[in-house]
Motif scaffolding. Structure first.
Motif, PDB file in Angstrom:
ATOM      1  N   ASN A 240      63.955-149.489  -0.279  1.00  0.00           N
ATOM      2  CA  ASN A 240      63.336-149.481   1.045  1.00  0.00           C
ATOM      3  C   ASN A 240      64.246-148.751   2.040  1.00  0.00           C
ATOM      4  O   ASN A 240      63.803-147.915   2.823  1.00  0.00           O
ATOM      5  N   VAL A 241      65.536-149.046   1.959  1.00  0.00           N
ATOM      6  CA  VAL A 241      66.512-148.380   2.832  1.00  0.00           C
ATOM      7  C   VAL A 241      66.592-146.891   2.484  1.00  0.00           C
ATOM      8  O   VAL A 241      66.550-146.031   3.362  1.00  0.00           O
ATOM      9  N   ILE A 242      66.688-146.606   1.188  1.00  0.00           N
ATOM     10  CA  ILE A 242      66.852-145.216   0.732  1.00  0.00           C
ATOM     11  C   ILE A 242      65.677-144.356   1.201  1.00  0.00           C
ATOM     12  O   ILE A 242      65.859-143.284   1.786  1.00  0.00           O
ATOM     13  N   PHE A 243      64.462-144.832   0.964  1.00  0.00           N
ATOM     14  CA  PHE A 243      63.309-143.995   1.302  1.00  0.00           C
ATOM     15  C   PHE A 243      63.017-143.967   2.804  1.00  0.00           C
ATOM     16  O   PHE A 243      62.484-142.988   3.302  1.00  0.00           O
ATOM     17  N   LEU A 244      63.399-145.004   3.511  1.00  0.00           N
ATOM     18  CA  LEU A 244      63.277-144.944   4.972  1.00  0.00           C
ATOM     19  C   LEU A 244      64.198-143.848   5.514  1.00  0.00           C
ATOM     20  O   LEU A 244      63.802-143.030   6.342  1.00  0.00           O
ATOM     21  N   LEU A 245      65.422-143.806   4.998  1.00  0.00           N
ATOM     22  CA  LEU A 245      66.369-142.772   5.444  1.00  0.00           C
ATOM     23  C   LEU A 245      65.870-141.384   5.068  1.00  0.00           C
ATOM     24  O   LEU A 245      65.859-140.469   5.891  1.00  0.00           O
ATOM     25  N   ILE A 246      65.433-141.221   3.821  1.00  0.00           N
ATOM     26  CA  ILE A 246      64.967-139.907   3.365  1.00  0.00           C
ATOM     27  C   ILE A 246      63.770-139.451   4.198  1.00  0.00           C
ATOM     28  O   ILE A 246      63.697-138.301   4.644  1.00  0.00           O
TER      29      ILE A 246
ATOM     30  N   ASP B 166      68.168-141.091  14.128  1.00  0.00           N
ATOM     31  CA  ASP B 166      69.472-141.678  13.818  1.00  0.00           C
ATOM     32  C   ASP B 166      70.539-141.132  14.769  1.00  0.00           C
ATOM     33  O   ASP B 166      70.364-140.096  15.399  1.00  0.00           O
ATOM     34  N   ASN B 167      71.626-141.884  14.864  1.00  0.00           N
ATOM     35  CA  ASN B 167      72.659-141.571  15.854  1.00  0.00           C
ATOM     36  C   ASN B 167      73.327-140.231  15.600  1.00  0.00           C
ATOM     37  O   ASN B 167      73.635-139.495  16.531  1.00  0.00           O
ATOM     38  N   VAL B 168      73.563-139.942  14.322  1.00  0.00           N
ATOM     39  CA  VAL B 168      74.266-138.712  13.991  1.00  0.00           C
ATOM     40  C   VAL B 168      73.439-137.500  14.430  1.00  0.00           C
ATOM     41  O   VAL B 168      73.946-136.582  15.069  1.00  0.00           O
ATOM     42  N   THR B 169      72.163-137.522  14.110  1.00  0.00           N
ATOM     43  CA  THR B 169      71.304-136.411  14.509  1.00  0.00           C
ATOM     44  C   THR B 169      71.307-136.261  16.016  1.00  0.00           C
ATOM     45  O   THR B 169      71.404-135.156  16.542  1.00  0.00           O
TER      46      THR B 169
ATOM     47  N   ILE C 207      68.543-151.094   9.537  1.00  0.00           N
ATOM     48  CA  ILE C 207      67.633-150.755   8.438  1.00  0.00           C
ATOM     49  C   ILE C 207      67.896-151.691   7.262  1.00  0.00           C
ATOM     50  O   ILE C 207      66.978-152.238   6.642  1.00  0.00           O
ATOM     51  N   MET C 208      69.192-151.900   6.973  1.00  0.00           N
ATOM     52  CA  MET C 208      69.554-152.721   5.810  1.00  0.00           C
ATOM     53  C   MET C 208      69.200-154.186   6.044  1.00  0.00           C
ATOM     54  O   MET C 208      68.678-154.863   5.153  1.00  0.00           O
ATOM     55  N   ILE C 209      69.490-154.665   7.254  1.00  0.00           N
ATOM     56  CA  ILE C 209      69.191-156.067   7.564  1.00  0.00           C
ATOM     57  C   ILE C 209      67.686-156.300   7.519  1.00  0.00           C
ATOM     58  O   ILE C 209      67.203-157.269   6.939  1.00  0.00           O
ATOM     59  N   ALA C 210      66.933-155.370   8.113  1.00  0.00           N
ATOM     60  CA  ALA C 210      65.476-155.512   8.144  1.00  0.00           C
ATOM     61  C   ALA C 210      64.924-155.608   6.735  1.00  0.00           C
ATOM     62  O   ALA C 210      64.056-156.438   6.442  1.00  0.00           O
ATOM     63  N   SER C 211      65.439-154.773   5.851  1.00  0.00           N
ATOM     64  CA  SER C 211      64.914-154.758   4.499  1.00  0.00           C
ATOM     65  C   SER C 211      65.235-156.060   3.772  1.00  0.00           C
ATOM     66  O   SER C 211      64.372-156.643   3.111  1.00  0.00           O
ATOM     67  N   LYS C 212      66.456-156.542   3.910  1.00  0.00           N
ATOM     68  CA  LYS C 212      66.860-157.763   3.219  1.00  0.00           C
ATOM     69  C   LYS C 212      66.147-158.991   3.785  1.00  0.00           C
ATOM     70  O   LYS C 212      65.717-159.868   3.055  1.00  0.00           O
ATOM     71  N   ALA C 213      66.071-159.059   5.116  1.00  0.00           N
ATOM     72  CA  ALA C 213      65.520-160.253   5.751  1.00  0.00           C
ATOM     73  C   ALA C 213      64.017-160.124   5.965  1.00  0.00           C
ATOM     74  O   ALA C 213      63.398-161.006   6.558  1.00  0.00           O
TER      75      ALA C 213
ATOM     76  N   TYR D 108      52.799-153.094   5.645  1.00  0.00           N
ATOM     77  CA  TYR D 108      53.447-151.939   5.035  1.00  0.00           C
ATOM     78  C   TYR D 108      54.944-152.084   5.240  1.00  0.00           C
ATOM     79  O   TYR D 108      55.396-152.570   6.277  1.00  0.00           O
ATOM     80  N   GLU D 109      55.728-151.609   4.281  1.00  0.00           N
ATOM     81  CA  GLU D 109      57.173-151.560   4.472  1.00  0.00           C
ATOM     82  C   GLU D 109      57.486-150.368   5.378  1.00  0.00           C
ATOM     83  O   GLU D 109      56.766-149.371   5.365  1.00  0.00           O
ATOM     84  N   PRO D 110      58.595-150.426   6.155  1.00  0.00           N
ATOM     85  CA  PRO D 110      58.958-149.279   7.007  1.00  0.00           C
ATOM     86  C   PRO D 110      59.105-147.979   6.211  1.00  0.00           C
ATOM     87  O   PRO D 110      58.763-146.907   6.701  1.00  0.00           O
ATOM     88  N   ALA D 111      59.603-148.084   4.974  1.00  0.00           N
ATOM     89  CA  ALA D 111      59.792-146.869   4.168  1.00  0.00           C
ATOM     90  C   ALA D 111      58.460-146.173   3.908  1.00  0.00           C
ATOM     91  O   ALA D 111      58.379-144.946   3.871  1.00  0.00           O
ATOM     92  N   THR D 112      57.399-146.962   3.743  1.00  0.00           N
ATOM     93  CA  THR D 112      56.075-146.381   3.520  1.00  0.00           C
ATOM     94  C   THR D 112      55.666-145.557   4.735  1.00  0.00           C
ATOM     95  O   THR D 112      55.154-144.443   4.608  1.00  0.00           O
ATOM     96  N   VAL D 113      55.920-146.108   5.912  1.00  0.00           N
ATOM     97  CA  VAL D 113      55.571-145.415   7.155  1.00  0.00           C
ATOM     98  C   VAL D 113      56.352-144.101   7.251  1.00  0.00           C
ATOM     99  O   VAL D 113      55.794-143.030   7.533  1.00  0.00           O
TER     100      VAL D 113
END
Lengths: 161, 456
Positions: free
Chosen positions: B73-79, B128-131, B177-183, B264-269
């Protein structure tokens, strides 16, 4: 033909601690055989070793702020070039020179010189002797002139060939 | 959620060799990452491969189990988000916004600083912050040169604002992102619980900027003219693509707002947005866009998930959670405050991604200890657990401001500034960052205390 056959001997060098403006004056005063000022010079340190090269492109590059890109330079102000040039006035040759200079041995054939210049985008190639000491420079113009001579061997009076 | 038997309860836990191996791999990897001797992505991939080769985790567990494995979920949300941003970047929207803002500030150095802090915070909350800092820092340097002011305070303020702003939303900062996915928290949960706190922090941050820089930033009127003469419309290079990007970004934001309701999971969006914008862009060479995804970051996550998964499986994480509960004697307010401050300090020193990757299973394990009768969502979102999640998010995100290496945005800003000939020393960054970190975490502490304990 080899590098040694077309190279021009060098007797003037820049030094790393020389201010940029002095390097500009030096370059302006050294004339090539075609009468125009030289566009790049080697940098020698106090020990007499070649440590870099400065060309007019390096001086131009030094004037461009690192953050600028073609997307952003459209927002430059009227005299930005002048402002940015003033900022680099007190910098020295050592700050802006290219440090890893591509050199060739004097025995290297001109085909190799031509390939190197075009593939690596070089305007000039320092030529070294067997002791790895720089003895001269092969300029892109000189190699082009040789190619041009071959191409125009059958040149006619009316400019066709 | 799947419940695979997590090692063994402490009484019966056998600290066999795999226990030490899993912990050894993780902590040695962490030490190498901190030392910066080897690139962190390489360390994470190699560490993860060791976890598999040494059979601490079976490959199946690492790839397919929610509890031990990679959090896709984290990986695909980031991608997904990275793809959308990569497609938007060349349109010139961000340059447009920055130049426009400087003009709204009428070329006044303080007003520009405040406006830039606000747009950095808002953009960091949505991207994201870096961008955000990568796009804004070059414009900032240009404007500082135009106004003949020192760019360093501007750049540091932007890094700080991006870390504060990123705290506000689910997609703003990797810890969230990580907390949202886990919790299993949704976008609106973050808006309801964290955004108000961030708004308070930003207001105070801006007041501090005014107080501190109010008299220091000066320029001449003719230099302000340089800004006013810039035409921000020239920045827009591809209006058609810009329109498409804005439509897709709108769709994605609406998707995030409703993803919880629509299940829907955030990654799907994010993936839907990425797919849609790739399709609309009409590009025939997706490899350019995809190559620009920050694969080293993605693989850093993958490697960490597997290394932490190994520690979960051998029971090291439950051991740590019991220690934590013993320390706070089961008092949840104390626990959330300890987690918040510890997270803040830890995130200032270590990358907050491995930190949160470790803390997430720890918090879940703690919940299991406290409420053994609950499971699934009832456990993950237990009313008394929620302030702990928020404390973790607030601490880990805001702690990033504590040092020049505390967050990726800081590293980027320091690097760009040095390249432009304005070196920001480690201490110089901390002179700004540490007070801001303490003030914001203090506000977060008061906020959590009032909202979830005193007034609850």
């Amino acid at each position: 033909m080899k590098a040694k056959d077309v190279m021009t001997p060098i007797d003037e060098y820049l030094s790393p601690d020389m201010p940029i403006c002095e390097a500009v004056i030096r370059m302006r005063n050294v004339k090539r055989q075609h009468g125009l000022p030289i566009k790049g010079m080697l940098v020698k340190n106090e020990q007499g070793a070649v440590v870099g090269m400065v060309s007019i492109k390096d001086i131009m590059r030094a004037v461009i702020p690192s953050y600028l890109s073609p997307d952003l330079s459209i927002f430059s102000w009227e005299n930005m070039l002048e402002d940015m040039t003033n900022k680099v006035k007190d910098r020295v040759v050592g700050d802006i020179m290219v440090k890893d200079v591509v050199t060739i041995d004097s025995e290297v054939p001109l085909m190799v010189c031509t390939d190197l210049m075009i593939k690596k985008g070089l305007q000039r190639l320092p030529v070294t002797d067997e002791k790895k000491e720089v003895i001269g420079m092969v300029y892109i113009r000189d190699i082009y002139n040789i190619i041009a001579d071959f191409l125009t061997e059958g040149e006619k009076e009316d400019g066709t060939c | 959620m799947e419940h695979v038997e997590t090692a063994h309860a402490v009484g019966t836990m056998v600290m066999d060799s795999t226990f030490y191996l899993a912990c050894g791999i993780f902590f040695i990897a962490l030490a190498i990452i901190i030392s910066e001797k080897i690139h962190k992505t390489i360390v994470a991939i190699f560490g993860a491969s060791l976890v598999l080769v040494l059979k601490i985790l079976e490959q199946h567990e690492a790839f397919h189990l929610e509890e031990f494995g990679v959090d896709w979920n984290v990986i695909f949300l980031l991608i997904g988000m990275m793809t959308i941003i990569n497609l938007m970047r060349p349109t010139g929207l961000f340059e447009y916004i920055a130049i426009r803002s400087a003009k709204v500030g009428k070329g006044d150095p303080l007003r520009i600083m405040v406006i830039f802090a606000v747009i950095t915070a808002v953009l960091s909350a949505l991207l994201d912050n870096v961008t955000t800092v990568l796009l804004l820092a070059p414009v900032t340097l240009l404007i500082a040169d135009a106004l003949e002011v020192d760019p360093i305070p501007y750049l540091i303020v932007e890094a700080l604002a991006s870390n504060i702003g990123g705290t506000a939303t689910l997609i703003g900062d990797p810890p969230n992102i990580m907390i949202a996915s886990k919790a299993k928290l949704n976008f609106m949960d973050f808006i309801i619980h964290l955004t108000p706190a961030v708004i308070i922090m930003m207001v105070i941050f801006i007041l501090l900027l005014k107080l501190f820089f109010g008299k220091r930033l000066k320029t001449r009127d003719e230099l302000k003219e340089r800004i006013m003469k810039m035409d921000e419309r020239e920045a827009i290079k591809d209006p058609v693509m810009l329109t498409k990007s804005l439509v897709v970004l709108g769709v994605v934001l609406v998707g995030f707002i409703f993803h919880g309701m629509l299940h829907y999971e955030p990654a799907t969006v994010a993936l839907f947005g990425a797919g849609l914008l790739l399709l609309l862009s009409g590009t025939h060479e997706p490899h350019h866009v995809l190559a620009e995804i920050e694969w080293p970051v993605i693989f850093f996550f993958i490697g960490l998930f597997i290394m932490v998964g190994g520690m979960v499986k051998v029971g090291a994480i439950s051991l740590m959670s019991q220690k934590m509960l013993a320390l706070t004697q089961g008092n949840l307010f104390a626990t959330s405050m300890v987690i918040m401050w510890f997270s803040a300090i830890a995130s200032a020193v270590v990358d907050n991604i491995p930190y949160v990757a470790t803390m997430n299973p720890l918090v879940i394990d703690m919940a299991r200890e406290l409420w053994p009768e609950h499971s699934g969502m009832e456990l993950l979102q237990h009313a008394e657990l929620m302030p702990i999640w928020w404390s973790l998010a607030l601490g880990a995100c805001l702690g990033g401001n504590g040092s020049a290496i505390g967050a990726s945005a800081n590293v980027i800003v320091v690097g760009m500034s040095e390249k432009a000939g304005h070196k920001i020393s480690f201490l110089k960054f901390m002179a700004y960052g540490v007070p801001v970190m303490f003030i914001t975490v203090f506000i977060a502490m008061i906020y959590v205390w009032l909202r979830y304990y005193a007034l609850a």
